[in-house]
Design a protein around this motif. Structure first.
Motif, PDB file in Angstrom:
ATOM      1  N   MET A   1       0.802  -1.241  -0.061  1.00 24.93           N
ATOM      2  CA  MET A   1      -0.107   0.003   0.028  1.00 24.93           C
ATOM      3  C   MET A   1       0.853   1.332  -0.018  1.00 24.93           C
ATOM      4  SD  MET A   1      -3.331  -0.277   0.120  1.00 24.93           S
ATOM      5  CE  MET A   1      -4.063  -1.550  -0.246  1.00 24.93           C
TER       6      MET A   1
ATOM      7  N   SER B   1      -2.332   5.805  -1.952  1.00 23.86           N
ATOM      8  CA  SER B   1      -3.718   5.294  -1.799  1.00 23.86           C
ATOM      9  C   SER B   1      -4.336   5.581  -0.310  1.00 23.86           C
ATOM     10  CB  SER B   1      -3.616   3.727  -1.961  1.00 23.86           C
ATOM     11  OG  SER B   1      -2.823   3.146  -0.924  1.00 23.86           O
ATOM     12  N   ILE B   2      -3.485   5.724   0.578  1.00 24.85           N
ATOM     13  CA  ILE B   2      -4.420   6.331   1.986  1.00 24.85           C
ATOM     14  C   ILE B   2      -4.626   7.490   1.883  1.00 24.85           C
ATOM     15  CG2 ILE B   2      -3.351   6.870   4.252  1.00 24.85           C
ATOM     16  CD1 ILE B   2      -1.361   4.599   4.243  1.00 24.85           C
TER      17      ILE B   2
ATOM     18  N   ARG C   1      -5.260   9.060  -0.878  1.00 24.43           N
ATOM     19  CA  ARG C   1      -6.661   8.941  -1.859  1.00 24.43           C
ATOM     20  C   ARG C   1      -7.790   8.663  -1.040  1.00 24.43           C
ATOM     21  NH1 ARG C   1      -6.829   4.782  -6.353  1.00 24.43           N
ATOM     22  NH2 ARG C   1      -7.185   3.601  -4.435  1.00 24.43           N
ATOM     23  N   CYS C   2      -7.831   7.687  -0.239  1.00 28.00           N
ATOM     24  CA  CYS C   2      -8.975   7.281   0.417  1.00 28.00           C
ATOM     25  C   CYS C   2      -9.150   8.131   1.454  1.00 28.00           C
ATOM     26  CB  CYS C   2      -8.240   5.739   1.162  1.00 28.00           C
ATOM     27  SG  CYS C   2      -9.485   5.509   2.304  1.00 28.00           S
ATOM     28  N   LEU C   3      -8.507   8.500   2.340  1.00 31.14           N
ATOM     29  CA  LEU C   3      -9.130   9.653   3.494  1.00 31.14           C
ATOM     30  C   LEU C   3      -9.564  10.960   2.859  1.00 31.14           C
ATOM     31  CD1 LEU C   3      -6.113   9.196   6.010  1.00 31.14           C
ATOM     32  CD2 LEU C   3      -8.654   8.493   6.097  1.00 31.14           C
TER      33      LEU C   3
ATOM     34  N   LEU D   1     -11.392   0.395  -1.750  1.00 25.22           N
ATOM     35  CA  LEU D   1     -10.545   1.614  -1.633  1.00 25.22           C
ATOM     36  C   LEU D   1      -9.630   1.872  -0.640  1.00 25.22           C
ATOM     37  CD1 LEU D   1     -13.090   4.000  -3.832  1.00 25.22           C
ATOM     38  CD2 LEU D   1     -11.157   2.575  -4.571  1.00 25.22           C
ATOM     39  N   VAL D   2     -10.211   1.177   0.643  1.00 25.97           N
ATOM     40  CA  VAL D   2      -9.687   1.620   1.986  1.00 25.97           C
ATOM     41  C   VAL D   2      -8.560   0.661   2.136  1.00 25.97           C
ATOM     42  CG1 VAL D   2     -10.161   1.847   4.193  1.00 25.97           C
ATOM     43  CG2 VAL D   2     -11.887   2.482   2.689  1.00 25.97           C
ATOM     44  N   PRO D   3      -7.443   1.278   2.312  1.00 20.83           N
ATOM     45  CA  PRO D   3      -6.193   0.614   2.771  1.00 20.83           C
ATOM     46  C   PRO D   3      -6.231   0.055   3.995  1.00 20.83           C
ATOM     47  CG  PRO D   3      -5.473   2.805   2.183  1.00 20.83           C
ATOM     48  CD  PRO D   3      -6.958   2.872   2.194  1.00 20.83           C
TER      49      PRO D   3
ATOM     50  N   GLN E   1      -4.333   0.164   6.636  1.00 21.73           N
ATOM     51  CA  GLN E   1      -3.797   0.872   7.734  1.00 21.73           C
ATOM     52  C   GLN E   1      -4.758   1.938   8.410  1.00 21.73           C
ATOM     53  OE1 GLN E   1      -2.382   0.393   4.883  1.00 21.73           O
ATOM     54  NE2 GLN E   1      -0.228   0.617   4.996  1.00 21.73           N
ATOM     55  N   VAL E   2      -5.742   2.504   7.512  1.00 20.35           N
ATOM     56  CA  VAL E   2      -6.592   3.754   7.757  1.00 20.35           C
ATOM     57  C   VAL E   2      -7.940   3.178   7.957  1.00 20.35           C
ATOM     58  CG1 VAL E   2      -4.977   5.401   7.013  1.00 20.35           C
ATOM     59  CG2 VAL E   2      -6.694   4.398   5.408  1.00 20.35           C
TER      60      VAL E   2
ATOM     61  N   THR F   1     -11.115   5.502   8.680  1.00 22.34           N
ATOM     62  CA  THR F   1     -12.192   5.745   7.836  1.00 22.34           C
ATOM     63  C   THR F   1     -13.673   5.325   8.262  1.00 22.34           C
ATOM     64  OG1 THR F   1     -10.409   4.947   6.127  1.00 22.34           O
ATOM     65  CG2 THR F   1     -12.564   5.151   5.373  1.00 22.34           C
TER      66      THR F   1
END
Lengths: 208, 352, 213
Positions: A1, A5-6, A8-10, C63-65, C67-68, C72
C-alpha cells in the motif's frame, strides 16, 4: 500500500462526509429554526395566557436592552408579551440554579404592574424522576406561581407551612429541588426586576 | 507475645462449626432473639406492624419455597434463614408500609438477593437489605412515611397506608397522624428532623423505644439484650457489632467536636435510626461478612464510619443500609487482606 | 457462517440481537430506555446511522487501505451521526432533548463499528444494507422491550398513555439508570431460563432412550 492510496482514501471519505454534512445542514436549517421558535413561543404563551404578540430583548451586561430578531442569540434574554390591544401582560425571564442532580433552568413570567411572578415552567432539569421532577408538573406546586409576591425575598418553605405571599410551598419529598426553584427566582429577581422597572416605559410601548 | 497467656487456640480460617451447633439451630435461635423485638414493635405501632411482620416473614418463606420448586430443587425453607430474612425486612420497614410493596420486597430479597447467587451460604449481600434497598430506590416516598408510636387505637385500626391497593399510592397520612397522635410524638423520625429541619431530639427515648421510626429499629436496650443472648450462646460474633458501633460513635464524635451545632453527639448517633438493629442483626450475617477476626474489626469499623459519613454528609437521613451493603461487597476483599497467621508461623519481616 | 443461517437481516434482528446477544452499545441501552418513545427514537436513529454507515463502508471497502481502515469507518460513522443529529432536531426538538448527549454518542456505539468492521467491510452493498437494517431493527426491538418494562413500572404508562389511572404508585427505580441494568438482567434471565427449559426438555427423551437401549 502506497501512501498515495491512503491519502486518496482519506481524502475521498472526507469529501463524501463534508458533502453529506453540509447537505443535511442546509436541508434542515430552516426547519430547526422554526421548531425552536415554536417551542419558545409556546412556552411563553403558556406562561402568559392570552398573549398575542411577543418581543424578545437581549439584556446587555450594563443593564441595557436590545431588540433581538432570533431566539438563538447568546446571553441573557427577556420576552415581553402583549395582548390583542397591545397592552403589556408581563415579561418572561430566564432563571437557573443548581438542583439536586444538575442545573435546573426555567422560564418564569413577571408582571411589573403587580410586582408578582405569575407563571413558572421548567425548561431543563435532571432531577430524580418521581420526586424532584415534580417541580415540572405538580399542580399544587405550580399553584405557587399563580401570584408570587416579590416584594420580600422569595423562599421555599416546608410543605404545608406556606403563610406569606412570597413563600413557595415546597413539594414534600422534593425539598431540595423546591428550594432550588426558590433560590433561582430570588437570584434572578434581584438582578432583573430593577432592569425591567428601569426600561418599563420602553417595554410597555412594545414595538413602536 | 511475652507475658500474655493464651488458653484458647483459635485457628480460624473457615467458620469451623463444632459440636451440636448446626446451621438451622443457630438460625432458629436468631429467630427467637428477634421475636422480643417484633413483639415490642407490635406494642409500639399496633396491628399494622404485626401484620407487616407476619406478612414479610410468610412472604419470604413462600418465595423461597416456590423458587426452589420452580428450579426443580428441594425446598430450603427448613433452615429458618428465609424466616429471618422476612423478619428483618419487616423490622426495617416503616410500620405503615403498604403490604403490596412489602411483598415485592420479599420477592426481591429472596429470589435475586439470595437464591440467584446460589442460596444460603452463597449470597454476597444480606438478603433482607437487598430487598430493602430495592424498595428504597423504587418507592422512596412510601418508605419514608413514618407514623408516630403509641398512636390511639393502634391495636384495632390499621395505619391507612398499610392497606393501599396493589400498584396504587397510599392516601396521605397527615390527617390520620393529626387525629391519632399522642402529645409530643410526630410522624418524623429523629434523624429526619435533624437532617431537614435541624431539630435535635433527646436520644434516650429512642433507647427505651417509642419514637417514630422503622418498626423494629427500637428500642435499643432490647436489641442489645437479644444480641447479647446470641453472643453468649456463641451464635454470633461480638466483634462486628462492637466494631461497627464504636466506629460510628468515634467518627460521629469527631464530627460533633468539629461542629457541635450541625452534627449530633455520639449518643444520638448510636441510638437513632437502624444503627443498633443493623449492627447487631444485619451486619453480622455470617455469609456476607468476613470470617477472620481482624477482618471483622476492619469490616465493622468501616461500616460504622460509612454510616456516619452518609448521615452527616449525604443526601439521605439514614445510612446504615447502604453502609452494610457496601461492607458486604467488600468483605471478600477484607478477608483476603487479613489472613490469620497459621499457628506457630512467624510474622514475615515487612508484613503488615 | 453456514448456508441456511446466512440471512444478514434475520441474524441481526434476533439471533444475534445487538442488545441481548452481542451486548453492544450498552450505554444508550441503559441510558435512554426509560420510556418507550425514547427507546424507539434512539433505536430508529441508530438504525439510520447503521444503515448509512454500512452502505458507505461497503461501497468504499475496496478503496480503503488496511492501515486507515478504522479511521475511515469512524469518519463515516461520525458523518452519519451528524446528519442524524440535524434530522432529529428538525423532526422534533422534544425528542432531541430527551435523547440528549446520547444521540451524538451513537458514533462511539460499538455496534456501529462492529458491523462496519465485521460485516460491511467484507460484504457487498446490498448484503451490508440488510445487515445494517437487521441490526438496527434488532437494536430498536431490544430497546423497546427494555423501554416497555421501564415505562410501565416506572410511570404506569405505555407510550405516554396511562395504564393504571392517576393513583398509580410509580416504581421510581425503573426510571433511574440502575433500573436499566435490572430490567436488562431480568430479560436475560427470562431468555436463559427458557433456553434452559428447552434444552432440558430436549435432553430428557434422549436420556430415556439411553436407559432403554
Amino acid at each position: 500500500m502506497s501512501s498515495f492510496s491512503i491519502i486518496r482514501c482519506l481524502g475521498l471519505v472526507s469529501l463524501i462526509s463534508g458533502v453529506l454534512i453540509v447537505g443535511a445542514s442546509l436541508v434542515t436549517k430552516d426547519q430547526i429554526r422554526i421548531n425552536q421558535e415554536i417551542i419558545m413561543r409556546d412556552s411563553i404563551a403558556q406562561l402568559l395566557p392570552g398573549v398575542e404578540k411577543q418581543v424578545a430583548y437581549g439584556v446587555e451586561p450594563n443593564g441595557e436592552l436590545t431588540r433581538l430578531t432570533s431566539v438563538d442569540a447568546k446571553g441573557p434574554k427577556m420576552f415581553a408579551g402583549y395582548d390583542k390591544q397591545g397592552k403589556l401582560l408581563g415579561v418572561v425571564l430566564e432563571a437557573s440554579e443548581r438542583g439536586y442532580a444538575d442545573i435546573i433552568s426555567a422560564l418564569y413570567a413577571y408582571d411589573p404592574a403587580t410586582k408578582a411572578i405569575v407563571g413558572f415552567s421548567v425548561v431543563e432539569m435532571k432531577e430524580t424522576p418521581g420526586l424532584g421532577d415534580k417541580i415540572t408538573k405538580d399542580k399544587e406546586f405550580l399553584e405557587n406561581f399563580r401570584k408570587l409576591d416579590t416584594s420580600k425575598p422569595i423562599v421555599a418553605v416546608k410543605h404545608g407551612t406556606k403563610k406569606n405571599p412570597w413563600e413557595i410551598d415546597a413539594i414534600s419529598g422534593a425539598t431540595i429541588s423546591s428550594r432550588a426553584v426558590g433560590r433561582m427566582l430570588q437570584k434572578s429577581m434581584t438582578e432583573m426586576a430593577p432592569i425591567v422597572t428601569r426600561h418599563l416605559d420602553r417595554i410597555q410601548r412594545g414595538t413602536e | 507475645m511475652p507475658g500474655v497467656k493464651t488458653t484458647v487456640i483459635e485457628v480460624r480460617t473457615s467458620p469451623h462449626l463444632h459440636g451440636p451447633l448446626s446451621v438451622d439451630k443457630i438460625m432458629r435461635h436468631v429467630v427467637y432473639a428477634l421475636l422480643p423485638i417484633a413483639a415490642f414493635s407490635v406494642w409500639n405501632f399496633g396491628i399494622s406492624a404485626g401484620v407487616l411482620l407476619a406478612f414479610t416473614t410468610l412472604g419470604c418463606v413462600l418465595t423461597e419455597h416456590v423458587t426452589c420448586r420452580l428450579n426443580g430443587n428441594r425446598s430450603t425453607v427448613n433452615d429458618y434463614s428465609a424466616a429471618i430474612t422476612g423478619l428483618l425486612l419487616g423490622l426495617t420497614l416503616p410500620p405503615g408500609f403498604p403490604l403490596w410493596m412489602a411483598a415485592i420486597g420479599c420477592l426481591v430479597a429472596i429470589a435475586p438477593g439470595k437464591l440467584l447467587f446460589g442460596g444460603l451460604g452463597s449470597n454476597v449481600f444480606n438478603p433482607a437489605l437487598v430487598g430493602r434497598a430495592f424498595l428504597q430506590a423504587a418507592f422512596p416516598v412510601a418508605i419514608t412515611n413514618y407514623t408516630p408510636a403509641l398512636a390511639n387505637g393502634r391495636f384495632w385500626e390499621f395505619i391507612p397506608s398499610s392497606l393501599a391497593l396493589p400498584l396504587m399510592k397510599s392516601a396521605p397520612l397527615n390527617d390520620w397522624i393529626a387525629q391519632v397522635r399522642v402529645d409530643g410524638f410526630t410522624g418524623a423520625t429523629p434523624l429526619v428532623l435533624l437532617k431537614f429541619d435541624r431539630i435535635y431530639s433527646d436520644p434516650w427515648p429512642m433507647f427505651w423505644g417509642q419514637r417514630a421510626g422503622s418498626s423494629g429499629e427500637m428500642p435499643g436496650f432490647l436489641i442489645l439484650l437479644c444480641g447479647g443472648y446470641l453472643v453468649v450462646r456463641h451464635m454470633m460474633d461480638w466483634r462486628i457489632p462492637v466494631a461497627m458501633l464504636s466506629g460510628a460513635a468515634v467518627s460521629g464524635w469527631v464530627f460533633h467536636l468539629l461542629n457541635p451545632t450541625a452534627y449530633p453527639d455520639p449518643l444520638f448517633t448510636l441510638f437513632t435510626g437502624g444503627l443498633l438493629l443493623g449492627a447487631t442483626f444485619m451486619a453480622t450475617d455470617p455469609v456476607a461478612s468476613p470470617v477472620t477476626p481482624r477482618g471483622m474489626w476492619v469490616y465493622g469499623v468501616l461500616m460504622g464510619v460509612l454510616t456516619v459519613l452518609i448521615r452527616n454528609l449525604g443526601g439521605l437521613a439514614e445510612g446504615v443500609m447502604y453502609a452494610i451493603l457496601l461492607g458486604n461487597a467488600l468483605s471478600p476483599l477484607i478477608d483476603r487482606l487479613t489472613p490469620p497467621r497459621p499457628y506457630g508461623a512467624r510474622k514475615p519481616a515487612g508484613a503488615i | 457462517m453456514s448456508q441456511e443461517q446466512d440471512n444478514p437481516f434475520l441474524n441481526g434482528l434476533w439471533k444475534e440481537s445487538p442488545v441481548f446477544v452481542q451486548f453492544l452499545g450498552m450505554c444508550p441501552t441503559l441510558a435512554v430506555t426509560n420510556s418507550v418513545r425514547n427507546a424507539i427514537a434512539m433505536g430508529l436513529a441508530t438504525t439510520f446511522v447503521l444503515v448509512l454507515t454500512n452502505v458507505l463502508v461497503s461501497s468504499v471497502r475496496k478503496l480503503v487501505p488496511n492501515q486507515v481502515r478504522i479511521a475511515t469507518f469512524i469518519a463515516i460513522a461520525a458523518t452519519a451521526v451528524t446528519v442524524t443529529d440535524y434530522l432529529v432536531k428538525a423532526i422534533s426538538i422534544d425528542i432531541y432533548k430527551a435523547l440528549g448527549p446520547f444521540l451524538a454518542l451513537i458514533v462511539v456505539n460499538c455496534v456501529i463499528l462492529a458491523r462496519a468492521e465485521a460485516f460491511a467491510a467484507k460484504n457487498n452493498v446490498s448484503r451490508s444494507f440488510a445487515d445494517g437494517l437487521g441490526n438496527g431493527v434488532g437494536f430498536t426491538l431490544g430497546l423497546t422491550m427494555l423501554g416497555t418494562v421501564r415505562e410501565v413500572l416506572g410511570a404506569g404508562s405505555f407510550l405516554g398513555v396511562s395504564l393504571f389511572g392517576p393513583n398509580f404508585e410509580p416504581w421510581v427505580l425503573f426510571l433511574l439508570p440502575p433500573g436499566g441494568f435490572i430490567t436488562l438482567a431480568f430479560w436475560l434471565l427470562l431468555f436463559a431460563w427458557y433456553r434452559d427449559r428447552k434444552a432440558r426438555a430436549a435432553a430428557a427423551p434422549a436420556a430415556m432412550q439411553e436407559v432403554h437401549s
